[in-house]
Design a protein around this motif. Structure first.
Motif, mmCIF file in Angstrom:
data_model
loop_
_atom_site.group_PDB
_atom_site.id
_atom_site.type_symbol
_atom_site.label_atom_id
_atom_site.label_comp_id
_atom_site.label_asym_id
_atom_site.label_seq_id
_atom_site.Cartn_x
_atom_site.Cartn_y
_atom_site.Cartn_z
ATOM 1 N N ALA A 184 0.769 -1.169 0.108
ATOM 2 C CA ALA A 184 -0.017 -0.070 -0.071
ATOM 3 C C ALA A 184 0.919 1.276 0.089
ATOM 4 C CB ALA A 184 -0.939 -0.282 1.264
ATOM 5 N N TYR A 185 2.081 1.250 0.725
ATOM 6 C CA TYR A 185 2.821 2.435 0.842
ATOM 7 C C TYR A 185 3.556 2.657 -0.263
ATOM 8 C CZ TYR A 185 1.133 2.194 5.566
ATOM 9 O OH TYR A 185 -0.084 2.184 6.482
ATOM 10 N N GLN A 186 3.529 1.905 -1.621
ATOM 11 C CA GLN A 186 4.211 2.528 -2.563
ATOM 12 C C GLN A 186 3.740 3.649 -3.210
ATOM 13 O OE1 GLN A 186 7.002 0.701 -3.851
ATOM 14 N NE2 GLN A 186 6.622 0.050 -1.683
ATOM 15 N N THR A 187 2.490 4.361 -2.594
ATOM 16 C CA THR A 187 2.119 5.519 -3.100
ATOM 17 C C THR A 187 3.097 6.787 -3.113
ATOM 18 O OG1 THR A 187 1.338 5.794 -0.953
ATOM 19 C CG2 THR A 187 -0.449 4.922 -2.638
ATOM 20 N N PHE A 188 3.692 6.773 -2.130
ATOM 21 C CA PHE A 188 4.811 7.934 -1.883
ATOM 22 C C PHE A 188 5.907 7.756 -2.801
ATOM 23 C CE2 PHE A 188 3.083 7.746 2.675
ATOM 24 C CZ PHE A 188 2.156 8.952 2.342
ATOM 25 N N ARG A 189 6.254 6.282 -3.194
ATOM 26 C CA ARG A 189 7.171 6.170 -4.116
ATOM 27 C C ARG A 189 6.707 6.381 -5.524
ATOM 28 N NH1 ARG A 189 11.803 3.609 -2.373
ATOM 29 N NH2 ARG A 189 11.697 2.749 -0.271
ATOM 30 N N ASN A 190 5.324 6.244 -5.843
ATOM 31 C CA ASN A 190 5.040 6.456 -7.148
ATOM 32 C C ASN A 190 3.859 7.512 -7.164
ATOM 33 O OD1 ASN A 190 6.658 4.233 -8.749
ATOM 34 N ND2 ASN A 190 5.665 3.185 -6.843
ATOM 35 N N PRO A 191 4.172 8.790 -6.633
ATOM 36 C CA PRO A 191 2.975 9.718 -6.349
ATOM 37 C C PRO A 191 1.950 10.023 -7.261
ATOM 38 C CG PRO A 191 5.105 10.730 -6.595
ATOM 39 C CD PRO A 191 5.424 9.432 -6.570
ATOM 40 N N ASP A 192 1.918 9.581 -8.631
ATOM 41 C CA ASP A 192 0.889 9.840 -9.676
ATOM 42 C C ASP A 192 0.227 8.776 -10.130
ATOM 43 O OD1 ASP A 192 1.272 12.749 -10.028
ATOM 44 O OD2 ASP A 192 3.210 12.194 -10.812
ATOM 45 N N GLU A 193 0.558 7.439 -9.560
ATOM 46 C CA GLU A 193 0.111 6.099 -9.942
ATOM 47 C C GLU A 193 -0.941 5.827 -8.806
ATOM 48 O OE1 GLU A 193 2.921 3.293 -10.560
ATOM 49 O OE2 GLU A 193 4.349 4.510 -11.635
ATOM 50 N N VAL A 194 -1.809 5.079 -9.454
ATOM 51 C CA VAL A 194 -2.977 4.469 -8.437
ATOM 52 C C VAL A 194 -2.233 2.862 -8.035
ATOM 53 C CG1 VAL A 194 -5.212 3.401 -8.345
ATOM 54 C CG2 VAL A 194 -4.809 5.722 -9.434
ATOM 55 N N ILE A 195 -1.994 2.746 -6.649
ATOM 56 C CA ILE A 195 -1.745 1.582 -6.438
ATOM 57 C C ILE A 195 -3.066 0.629 -5.922
ATOM 58 C CG2 ILE A 195 -0.333 0.440 -4.543
ATOM 59 C CD1 ILE A 195 1.125 2.212 -6.480
ATOM 60 N N ARG A 196 -2.990 -0.459 -6.608
ATOM 61 C CA ARG A 196 -4.127 -1.536 -6.221
ATOM 62 C C ARG A 196 -3.743 -2.340 -5.133
ATOM 63 N NH1 ARG A 196 -8.996 -3.174 -8.739
ATOM 64 N NH2 ARG A 196 -8.730 -1.659 -10.192
ATOM 65 N N VAL A 197 -4.537 -2.538 -4.090
ATOM 66 C CA VAL A 197 -4.292 -3.578 -2.947
ATOM 67 C C VAL A 197 -5.255 -4.638 -2.911
ATOM 68 C CG1 VAL A 197 -3.441 -3.558 -0.509
ATOM 69 C CG2 VAL A 197 -3.010 -1.643 -1.526
ATOM 70 N N ASP A 198 -4.919 -5.975 -3.360
ATOM 71 C CA ASP A 198 -5.969 -6.554 -3.400
ATOM 72 C C ASP A 198 -5.539 -8.075 -3.024
ATOM 73 O OD1 ASP A 198 -4.477 -7.048 -5.542
ATOM 74 O OD2 ASP A 198 -5.960 -6.782 -7.382
#
Length: 531
Positions: free
Chosen positions: A193-207
């Motif tokens: 989930a916290y890959q958001t901060f490494r890829n700030p413009d991408e939507v991270i899907r956690v499933d």
């Protein structure tokens, strides 16, 4: 905000364009519900609640909107629209049949307020939902799932359920006002989930978690600064590609709201951090401010310090976010000791200033800090802590901090984590530390003997300095030193003779042994602590 920009922000779901005048260049002044007592006005987006688009009332409304220069009229969509309304000089839109008028009003007002200056968007007649919870509600409508807005320390800023079922993880985050500890650890270890901060413009899907509904997460940032993130949990409908696109729009929408929230929060936090830093430096001018915040020196204060082993945080943003989260975690722990306690980061260490009304309370601090260290260990963060002296004089707070710095330095030499240092535990090393500093700052010619060994080790790859250190630590016991160095005693005796010859020292002389031991200790002192 122009009508075309509003349509771009909402995406294809909530609104359908039937007639767009001048490519949507009309400027929007407000979003209102049709009201016979309040005629249309210039720039309004009018929600035609209760007005069927095929009726004469609809034609009267669009005519009035055209006369007054309204930006658009929105009717309720049907399965089959058929013929469009007669030509009009007002844009006509249809709202999706599955979105309620109240939800649509909230969504459109939130979108328009985000694009305007905050002071311009507030009015007594039509207050805009500029609160963070209003923003969360709007995002829930846009994306189609329950929403939580987080700041950079995993704290819940706002949330919106909007009738969606939620799992236990979401419920616990909302009730606890932060991501549950075990999930912070799992997300961190799994790098999910916290890959958001490494890829700030991408939507991270956690499933990939059975206990948790599918999440879509995205960072919110402005001007290169990460402000927080949005987490949307799957509700009644799967979160597909359209939801991901809607979330990207939502992140852009959320930026000005979160920026205002952060500025307001930072104002208070910065003022408190400046006060804490000043208190750690023993600034007497801050006494009145300290007393008003619950840090009355006359009742007793103690400095507690923490150092952590930071790994995989090479980029500045990641390190900054980690520091904020750590301050939050430590603040939660020290607040359990006293609500007035504060935490601040200074020079790579984290200091807490804690009220301690009695010496007994001070003596219990080490044991009461163990839950804080244990929590960091559960999150795979290696940490050490130290407790300074208790003082009732604001000028001596900096001395208590000096105690902490010395203890953390000595604990670092031992290279152990999860330890809480006190003066009682480290009294012997603390006794020698001033002497080490004097040696480190003394006449450099007096250290020539040790420097000869260091230079020889560097040139020839020998381990004479290590051998000397171990030999002195075991009080000159050849057998004990040989065992630690995994050498035959005769080999060790030969090595000791050789290093004594190179350094021109006499290991039989107790004064020389003491001087060499202090020099070895001083050689590992950081430069900042040598004075």
């Amino acid at each position: 905000m122009r009508l075309s920009e509003l349509l771009d922000a909402t995406g294809p779901g909530p609104l359908r364009t039937v007639h767009l005048l001048n490519e949507g260049l009309a400027q929007i002044s407000d979003v209102v519900i049709v009201d016979s007592a309040c005629p249309p006005a210039a720039g309004q987006v009018i929600l035609a609640v209760g007005v069927h688009w095929r009726t004469p009332a609809a034609r009267e409304l669009t005519a009035a909107a055209e006369r007054e220069g309204a930006a658009a009229v929105v009717f309720r969509a049907e399965d089959s629209i058929g013929d469009v309304l007669p030509a009009t000089r007002t844009s006509v839109l249809f709202a999706d049949a599955h979105i309620g008028w109240a939800q649509l009003l909230l969504l459109l007002r939130t979108l328009t307020s985000a694009a305007q200056d905050e002071t311009a968007t507030q009015s007594t007649d039509h207050p805009t939902p500029s609160s963070m919870h209003g923003l969360a509600d709007a995002i829930a409508v846009m994306v189609g799932g329950s929403v939580v807005l987080y700041d950079r320390a995993h704290r819940v800023i706002a949330y919106a359920v909007q009738g969606h079922e939620i799992d236990n993880v979401r419920r616990d985050a909302i009730l606890g006002k932060r991501t549950p500890e075990q999930w912070i650890k799992r997300f961190t270890i799994d790098r999910s989930a916290y890959q958001t901060f490494r890829n700030p413009d991408e939507v991270i899907r956690v499933d990939s978690y059975k206990e948790m509904r599918t999440r879509l997460r995205i960072a919110v940032h402005a001007g290169g600064e990460i402000l927080g993130e949005i987490s949307v949990a799957e509700g009644r409908q799967p979160l597909g590609t359209e939801a991901e696109q809607a979330l990207k729009r939502a992140a852009s929408l959320a930026a000005p709201f979160m920026l205002r929230h952060r500025v307001a929060e930072d104002t208070d936090r910065t003022a408190r951090e400046q006060m804490l830093r000043g208190l750690l430096e023993g600034n007497p001018a801050l006494e009145a401010q300290a007393i008003s915040s619950g840090l009355d020196p006359s009742r007793g204060l103690t400095v507690v310090g923490f150092t952590v082993q930071v790994q995989d945080r090479t980029d500045a943003t990641s390190a900054e976010v980690f520091a904020e989260r750590l301050i939050h975690l430590l603040s939660l722990q020290v607040h359990s000791l006293d609500p007035a306690a504060g935490v601040v980061a200074v020079g790579g260490a984290y200091y807490a200033l804690i009220p301690v009304p009695t010496q007994t309370v001070h003596e219990q601090l080490a044991s009461r800090l163990r839950p804080a260290i244990a929590q960091l260990q559960r999150l795979d963060i290696e940490a050490r802590a130290a407790v300074g002296r208790r003082t009732t004089d604001l000028k001596q707070v900096c001395t208590s901090r000096g105690d902490v710095d010395d203890q953390l330095l000595l604990l670092g030499r031992r290279n152990t984590s999860g330890v809480i240092g006190t003066k009682e535990m480290l009294w012997a090393d603390l006794t020698l530390l001033p002497a080490e500093r004097v040696v480190a700052a003394g006449d450099p010619e007096l250290t020539d003997h040790l420097r000869r060994l260091i230079a020889h080790d560097r040139r020839h790859g020998t381990e004479f300095v290590k051998t000397l250190r171990v030999y002195l630590e075991v009080f000159g016991s050849t057998s004990a030193a040989a065992e630690q160095l995994v050498l035959h005693p005769n080999t060790l005796r030969h090595r000791l003779g050789r290093l004594a010859e190179i350094a021109q020292i006499d290991l039989e002389d107790p004064s020389q042994r003491l001087a060499l031991d202090l020099q070895l200790r001083a050689s590992v002192l950081p430069r900042s602590s040598r004075s």
